[in-house]
Scaffold this active site. Structure first.
Site, PDB file in Angstrom:
ATOM      1  N   GLY A   7       0.932  -1.363   0.083  1.00 56.17           N
ATOM      2  CA  GLY A   7      -0.091  -0.127   0.184  1.00 56.17           C
ATOM      3  C   GLY A   7       0.633   1.360  -0.002  1.00 56.17           C
ATOM      4  O   GLY A   7       0.427   2.498   0.140  1.00 56.17           O
ATOM      5  N   ALA A   8       2.376   1.044  -0.508  1.00 53.45           N
ATOM      6  CA  ALA A   8       2.948   1.865  -0.526  1.00 53.45           C
ATOM      7  C   ALA A   8       2.767   3.037  -2.062  1.00 53.45           C
ATOM      8  O   ALA A   8       3.710   3.855  -1.804  1.00 53.45           O
ATOM      9  CB  ALA A   8       4.264   1.863  -0.921  1.00 53.45           C
ATOM     10  N   ARG A  16       0.992   5.881  -1.673  1.00 51.50           N
ATOM     11  CA  ARG A  16       0.980   7.066  -0.893  1.00 51.50           C
ATOM     12  C   ARG A  16       0.723   6.582   0.462  1.00 51.50           C
ATOM     13  O   ARG A  16       0.230   6.197   1.099  1.00 51.50           O
ATOM     14  CB  ARG A  16      -0.662   7.918  -1.356  1.00 51.50           C
ATOM     15  CG  ARG A  16      -1.338   7.010  -1.800  1.00 51.50           C
ATOM     16  CD  ARG A  16      -3.229   6.592  -2.529  1.00 51.50           C
ATOM     17  NE  ARG A  16      -4.199   6.119  -2.689  1.00 51.50           N
ATOM     18  CZ  ARG A  16      -4.967   5.616  -2.313  1.00 51.50           C
ATOM     19  NH1 ARG A  16      -5.430   6.855  -1.117  1.00 51.50           N
ATOM     20  NH2 ARG A  16      -6.036   5.571  -2.121  1.00 51.50           N
ATOM     21  N   ASP A  60      -2.513  -7.664  -5.852  1.00 56.51           N
ATOM     22  CA  ASP A  60      -3.453  -7.344  -4.498  1.00 56.51           C
ATOM     23  C   ASP A  60      -2.445  -8.193  -3.174  1.00 56.51           C
ATOM     24  O   ASP A  60      -3.039  -9.357  -3.010  1.00 56.51           O
ATOM     25  CB  ASP A  60      -5.187  -7.498  -5.292  1.00 56.51           C
ATOM     26  CG  ASP A  60      -6.127  -7.837  -4.017  1.00 56.51           C
ATOM     27  OD1 ASP A  60      -5.584  -7.144  -2.184  1.00 56.51           O
ATOM     28  OD2 ASP A  60      -7.371  -7.752  -4.669  1.00 56.51           O
ATOM     29  N   VAL A  61      -3.266  -7.598  -1.765  1.00 55.44           N
ATOM     30  CA  VAL A  61      -2.899  -8.490  -0.938  1.00 55.44           C
ATOM     31  C   VAL A  61      -3.415  -9.497  -0.158  1.00 55.44           C
ATOM     32  O   VAL A  61      -3.667 -10.592   0.506  1.00 55.44           O
ATOM     33  CB  VAL A  61      -1.767  -7.399   0.218  1.00 55.44           C
ATOM     34  CG1 VAL A  61      -0.638  -6.455   0.059  1.00 55.44           C
ATOM     35  CG2 VAL A  61      -3.342  -6.936   0.880  1.00 55.44           C
ATOM     36  N   SER A 115      -4.330   0.912  14.426  1.00 56.21           N
ATOM     37  CA  SER A 115      -5.134   1.369  14.555  1.00 56.21           C
ATOM     38  C   SER A 115      -5.555   2.034  16.312  1.00 56.21           C
ATOM     39  O   SER A 115      -6.066   0.978  16.687  1.00 56.21           O
ATOM     40  CB  SER A 115      -5.703   1.712  13.180  1.00 56.21           C
ATOM     41  OG  SER A 115      -6.788   2.464  13.597  1.00 56.21           O
ATOM     42  N   TYR A 144     -13.971  -2.457  10.426  1.00 55.25           N
ATOM     43  CA  TYR A 144     -12.057  -2.292  10.707  1.00 55.25           C
ATOM     44  C   TYR A 144     -11.371  -1.770  11.579  1.00 55.25           C
ATOM     45  O   TYR A 144     -10.318  -2.188  12.128  1.00 55.25           O
ATOM     46  CB  TYR A 144     -12.056  -0.211  10.271  1.00 55.25           C
ATOM     47  CG  TYR A 144     -10.797   0.725   9.918  1.00 55.25           C
ATOM     48  CD1 TYR A 144     -10.198  -0.347   9.020  1.00 55.25           C
ATOM     49  CD2 TYR A 144     -10.767   1.150  11.478  1.00 55.25           C
ATOM     50  CE1 TYR A 144      -9.280   1.223   8.590  1.00 55.25           C
ATOM     51  CE2 TYR A 144      -9.529   1.835  11.048  1.00 55.25           C
ATOM     52  CZ  TYR A 144      -8.215   1.473   9.548  1.00 55.25           C
ATOM     53  OH  TYR A 144      -7.326   2.467   9.909  1.00 55.25           O
ATOM     54  N   THR A 146     -12.522  -4.971  14.111  1.00 57.89           N
ATOM     55  CA  THR A 146     -11.769  -5.200  14.278  1.00 57.89           C
ATOM     56  C   THR A 146     -10.758  -6.207  13.675  1.00 57.89           C
ATOM     57  O   THR A 146     -10.118  -7.053  14.178  1.00 57.89           O
ATOM     58  CB  THR A 146     -13.558  -6.343  13.624  1.00 57.89           C
ATOM     59  OG1 THR A 146     -15.094  -6.553  14.642  1.00 57.89           O
ATOM     60  CG2 THR A 146     -12.994  -8.028  13.529  1.00 57.89           C
ATOM     61  N   ALA A 147     -10.969  -5.879  12.115  1.00 58.89           N
ATOM     62  CA  ALA A 147      -9.681  -6.033  11.804  1.00 58.89           C
ATOM     63  C   ALA A 147      -8.712  -5.907  12.160  1.00 58.89           C
ATOM     64  O   ALA A 147      -6.971  -6.734  12.317  1.00 58.89           O
ATOM     65  CB  ALA A 147      -9.456  -5.433   9.905  1.00 58.89           C
ATOM     66  N   LYS A 148      -8.450  -5.130  12.856  1.00 56.56           N
ATOM     67  CA  LYS A 148      -7.098  -3.652  13.275  1.00 56.56           C
ATOM     68  C   LYS A 148      -6.915  -4.330  14.369  1.00 56.56           C
ATOM     69  O   LYS A 148      -5.594  -4.022  15.071  1.00 56.56           O
ATOM     70  CB  LYS A 148      -7.306  -2.372  13.522  1.00 56.56           C
ATOM     71  CG  LYS A 148      -7.479  -1.499  12.507  1.00 56.56           C
ATOM     72  CD  LYS A 148      -5.685  -1.650  11.495  1.00 56.56           C
ATOM     73  CE  LYS A 148      -5.746  -1.125   9.988  1.00 56.56           C
ATOM     74  NZ  LYS A 148      -4.681  -1.283   9.186  1.00 56.56           N
TER      75      LYS A 148
HETATM   76  P1  NAP Z   1      -4.273   5.549   2.167  1.00 59.31           P
HETATM   77  O1  NAP Z   1      -3.988   6.520   1.798  1.00 59.31           O
HETATM   78  O2  NAP Z   1      -6.139   4.973   1.849  1.00 59.31           O
HETATM   79  O3  NAP Z   1      -3.243   4.581   1.158  1.00 59.31           O
HETATM   80  C1  NAP Z   1      -3.507   3.369   1.336  1.00 59.31           C
HETATM   81  C2  NAP Z   1      -3.038   2.231   0.261  1.00 59.31           C
HETATM   82  O4  NAP Z   1      -3.265   0.859   0.044  1.00 59.31           O
HETATM   83  C3  NAP Z   1      -3.489   3.005  -1.187  1.00 59.31           C
HETATM   84  O5  NAP Z   1      -2.551   2.749  -2.306  1.00 59.31           O
HETATM   85  C4  NAP Z   1      -4.545   1.584  -1.516  1.00 59.31           C
HETATM   86  O6  NAP Z   1      -4.649   1.634  -2.974  1.00 59.31           O
HETATM   87  C5  NAP Z   1      -3.527   0.662  -1.203  1.00 59.31           C
HETATM   88  N1  NAP Z   1      -4.322  -0.380  -0.941  1.00 59.31           N
HETATM   89  C6  NAP Z   1      -5.653  -0.586  -0.883  1.00 59.31           C
HETATM   90  N2  NAP Z   1      -6.388  -1.988  -1.204  1.00 59.31           N
HETATM   91  C7  NAP Z   1      -4.838  -2.733  -1.182  1.00 59.31           C
HETATM   92  C8  NAP Z   1      -4.561  -3.874  -1.976  1.00 59.31           C
HETATM   93  N3  NAP Z   1      -5.418  -5.002  -1.844  1.00 59.31           N
HETATM   94  N4  NAP Z   1      -3.638  -4.544  -2.432  1.00 59.31           N
HETATM   95  C9  NAP Z   1      -2.797  -3.269  -1.566  1.00 59.31           C
HETATM   96  N5  NAP Z   1      -2.504  -2.693  -2.047  1.00 59.31           N
HETATM   97  C10 NAP Z   1      -3.675  -1.612  -1.696  1.00 59.31           C
HETATM   98  O7  NAP Z   1      -4.147   5.383   3.888  1.00 59.31           O
HETATM   99  P2  NAP Z   1      -3.404   5.472   5.346  1.00 59.31           P
HETATM  100  O8  NAP Z   1      -4.377   6.491   5.783  1.00 59.31           O
HETATM  101  O9  NAP Z   1      -1.926   5.797   4.318  1.00 59.31           O
HETATM  102  O10 NAP Z   1      -3.055   4.328   5.438  1.00 59.31           O
HETATM  103  C11 NAP Z   1      -2.393   3.129   5.395  1.00 59.31           C
HETATM  104  C12 NAP Z   1      -2.286   2.495   6.384  1.00 59.31           C
HETATM  105  O11 NAP Z   1      -2.225   2.875   7.912  1.00 59.31           O
HETATM  106  C13 NAP Z   1      -3.652   1.267   6.434  1.00 59.31           C
HETATM  107  O12 NAP Z   1      -3.387   0.148   6.499  1.00 59.31           O
HETATM  108  C14 NAP Z   1      -4.703   1.766   7.389  1.00 59.31           C
HETATM  109  O13 NAP Z   1      -5.552   1.398   7.801  1.00 59.31           O
HETATM  110  C15 NAP Z   1      -3.470   2.407   8.304  1.00 59.31           C
HETATM  111  N6  NAP Z   1      -3.676   3.830   9.129  1.00 59.31           N
HETATM  112  C16 NAP Z   1      -4.342   4.794   8.978  1.00 59.31           C
HETATM  113  C17 NAP Z   1      -4.685   6.293   9.876  1.00 59.31           C
HETATM  114  C18 NAP Z   1      -4.947   7.025   9.118  1.00 59.31           C
HETATM  115  O14 NAP Z   1      -5.148   7.990  10.594  1.00 59.31           O
HETATM  116  N7  NAP Z   1      -4.726   7.703   7.630  1.00 59.31           N
HETATM  117  C19 NAP Z   1      -4.818   5.592  11.273  1.00 59.31           C
HETATM  118  C20 NAP Z   1      -4.582   4.154  11.534  1.00 59.31           C
HETATM  119  C21 NAP Z   1      -3.977   3.393  10.876  1.00 59.31           C
HETATM  120  P3  NAP Z   1      -5.844   1.982  -3.670  1.00 59.31           P
HETATM  121  O15 NAP Z   1      -5.407   3.831  -4.027  1.00 59.31           O
HETATM  122  O16 NAP Z   1      -5.604   2.329  -5.361  1.00 59.31           O
HETATM  123  O17 NAP Z   1      -7.027   2.004  -3.395  1.00 59.31           O
END
Ligand code: NAP
Length: 252
Positions: free
Chosen positions: A12-13, A15, A62-63, A141, A153, A155-157
């Site tokens: 998921g890198a 962005r 797709d993971v 999270s 979410y 539950t998963a986290k």
């Molecule tokens: P984000 O900006 O939405 O980025 C997530 C990335 O994961 C996107 O590039 C997305 O691709 C990719 N992705 C989604 N489904 C995928 C799959 N099946 N296989 C491979 N890649 C996939 O999210 P983020 O805010 O950076 O969050 C990153 C992680 O931190 C997540 O696990 C999130 O739950 C966790 N987190 C975030 C926050 C927060 O406040 N932002 C807080 C707690 C935890 P697409 O763009 O193509 O969908």
């Protein structure tokens, strides 16, 4: 640590937190496999890393798909060398109150976060255990503690914390540690989407979040990348099975 350049895989890198983590891993001297759903999206992160003098490759996968995960980890090992670091970061949200949550909302979130981290960890540990050194860091999270509108979410986290502790127990004797980072509010497209769902302007949403955070600011992707950097380091070799809340306050 092996003498050759260390290799990290970050899912998921393309962005957000994953992109910042991939860049930080490269700055720490690792060659990075930048994995995301679309290889073209991952390439943007690779371009930033190479512009900064680092080494990275973009891999589309797709993971939640076992075959794609197996191919992605093999490709990373062939192009960069066997991985020693895995960051399970890929994530999605499908928020809704329980009475409105569909089965698809539930399954999608479980598949990406839980099945995805399981599949990636299973594939990567093979390389780590044979080298006698490895680091697995998964993104949990503060929502693991419970959050309105996020039954799936949360539950998963919370599940990822259980996976982390079990990986730590099973893999420790092979020199592999497993830890989780549990971010609070981080400014990314994911929190932007949450603001849209609740009908708030993102700036107002961030200000409201900051007012509730002890350090009085939203988190940045780099805050999480820095914590992952420590957990992936040689120095963190005696830290395993832990969950570090990175939330500008306690939240656990
Ligand atoms: P984000 O900006 O939405 O980025 C997530 C990335 O994961 C996107 O590039 C997305 O691709 C990719 N992705 C989604 N489904 C995928 C799959 N099946 N296989 C491979 N890649 C996939 O999210 P983020 O805010 O950076 O969050 C990153 C992680 O931190 C997540 O696990 C999130 O739950 C966790 N987190 C975030 C926050 C927060 O406040 N932002 C807080 C707690 C935890 P697409 O763009 O193509 O969908």
């Amino acid at each position: 640590m092996p003498q050759t350049q260390c290799v990290a895989i970050v899912t998921g890198a393309a962005r957000g937190i994953g992109a910042a983590t991939a860049r930080r891993q490269a700055a720490d001297g690792r060659a990075v496999a930048v994995v995301d759903l679309k290889e073209g999206d991952a390439q943007a992160t690779v371009d930033r890393i190479t512009a900064d003098g680092g080494t990275a490759v973009a891999i589309g996968a797709d993971v939640s798909d076992a075959e794609q995960v197996s191919a992605a980890v093999s490709q990373a090992a062939e192009r960069l060398g066997p991985p020693q670091v895995l960051v399970n970061n890929a994530g999605v949200i499908r928020d809704n109150m329980l009475y409105k949550m569909t089965e698809d909302d539930w399954d999608t979130v479980m598949n990406v976060h839980l099945r995805g981290s399981f599949l990636m960890s299973r594939a990567a540990q093979e390389h780590m255990t044979s080298q006698g050194w490895g680091r697995i860091v998964s993104l949990s999270s503060t929502s693991a503690l419970g959050n309105r509108g996020q039954a799936n979410y949360s539950t998963a986290k919370a599940g990822l914390q259980g996976l982390t502790k079990t990986l730590a127990i099973e893999l420790g004797k092979f020199g592999v540690t497993a830890n989780a980072v549990a971010p609070g509010f981080i400014e990314t497209d994911m929190t932007k989407a949450t603001a849209e769902r609740v009908g708030m302007d993102f700036e107002d949403f961030k200000a409201a979040a900051a007012a509730q955070i002890p350090v009085r600011r939203p988190g940045r992707p780099e805050d999480i990348a820095a914590t992952v950097s420590f957990l992936a380091s040689e120095d963190a070799g005696f830290v395993s099975g832990q969950v570090i809340y990175v939330a500008g306050g306690p939240r656990d």
